[in-house]
Design a protein around this motif. Structure first.
Motif, PDB file in Angstrom:
ATOM      1  N   GLU A  76      31.084  27.175  41.648  1.00 21.43           N
ATOM      2  CA  GLU A  76      32.318  27.622  42.433  1.00 21.43           C
ATOM      3  C   GLU A  76      33.035  28.580  41.802  1.00 21.43           C
ATOM      4  O   GLU A  76      33.685  29.512  42.453  1.00 21.43           O
ATOM      5  N   SER A  99      32.031  31.126  40.041  1.00 19.89           N
ATOM      6  CA  SER A  99      31.263  32.413  40.265  1.00 19.89           C
ATOM      7  C   SER A  99      31.635  32.772  41.577  1.00 19.89           C
ATOM      8  O   SER A  99      31.697  33.968  41.952  1.00 19.89           O
ATOM      9  N   SER A 100      31.579  31.830  42.549  1.00 19.20           N
ATOM     10  CA  SER A 100      31.765  31.985  44.144  1.00 19.20           C
ATOM     11  C   SER A 100      33.009  32.647  44.192  1.00 19.20           C
ATOM     12  O   SER A 100      33.174  33.596  45.030  1.00 19.20           O
ATOM     13  N   LYS A 101      34.068  32.107  43.528  1.00 21.68           N
ATOM     14  CA  LYS A 101      35.584  32.489  43.650  1.00 21.68           C
ATOM     15  C   LYS A 101      35.560  33.966  43.268  1.00 21.68           C
ATOM     16  O   LYS A 101      36.320  34.878  43.702  1.00 21.68           O
ATOM     17  N   GLU A 154      34.386  36.445  45.503  1.00 20.54           N
ATOM     18  CA  GLU A 154      35.068  36.620  46.668  1.00 20.54           C
ATOM     19  C   GLU A 154      36.160  37.520  46.101  1.00 20.54           C
ATOM     20  O   GLU A 154      36.786  38.485  46.811  1.00 20.54           O
TER      21      GLU A 154
END
Length: 141
Positions: free
Chosen positions: A19, A21-23, A26
Motif C-alpha cells: 500500500e 509503495s502504491s501510494k 501515485e
C-alpha cells in the motif's frame, strides 16, 4: 529468544508495504505531472517574453533606420563642412543615447521575463522539498 512472525503478521506487513509503495508511485506520478506542467508554463512565459523583446528590438531597429534616412536627407542639404560635422556629431550622440536606453529597456524586460518564468519552477522545487521533508518525517515515525 527471537520472536518469529506468524503468517498473519507477515501478510499484514506485506500489505502495508504494498500500500505504501502504491501510494509512493501515485505521488511520484502526480509530482512528475506537476513538474512537466510547471516546465511547460515556464517555457510559455519565456517564449512570450522573448517575443516581446524581439518585437521591441525590431521596433527600435526600424526607428533607427527611419532616423538615419532623415539624417541622410538633412546631410544632402548642408552648405559647409562645419554643418556636416555638427549634424554627424548630433546624430552619433542621439544614436548612442537611444541605443543605451534601448539596451537598458531590453535588459529590464529580460530580467522581468526570467523572474516570471522561474516562478513555476521555484514553486515546484518548494513543493518537492516540502514533500520530501514530510516523507522523511513520516519515515521516522
Amino acid at each position: 529468544m527471537k520472536e518469529y512472525m506468524n503468517t498473519q503478521q507477515i501478510e499484514t506487513n506485506m500489505k502495508k508495504v504494498f500500500e505504501q509503495s502504491s501510494k509512493n508511485m501515485e505521488d511520484m506520478t502526480s509530482m512528475t505531472k506537476e513538474n512537466v506542467e510547471a516546465f511547460v508554463q515556464t517555457m510559455t512565459i519565456a517564449s512570450k517574453g522573448m517575443e516581446e523583446m524581439m518585437a521591441e528590438m525590431m521596433s527600435f531597429t526600424k526607428q533607427q533606420a527611419d532616423d538615419f534616412a532623415k539624417v541622410v536627407k538633412e546631410v544632402s542639404t548642408v552648405k559647409s563642412v562645419e554643418d556636416l560635422v555638427n549634424q554627424q556629431s548630433t546624430f552619433t550622440k542621439q544614436t548612442f543615447e537611444a541605443y543605451v536606453e534601448e539596451m537598458t529597456k531590453v535588459g529590464d524586460m529580460m530580467i522581468a521575463t526570467t523572474k516570471d518564468a522561474m516562478e513555476p519552477l521555484n514553486a515546484r522545487m518548494n513543493a518537492m522539498s516540502d514533500h520530501m521533508s514530510s516523507a522523511m518525517n513520516n519515515a521516522q515515525v
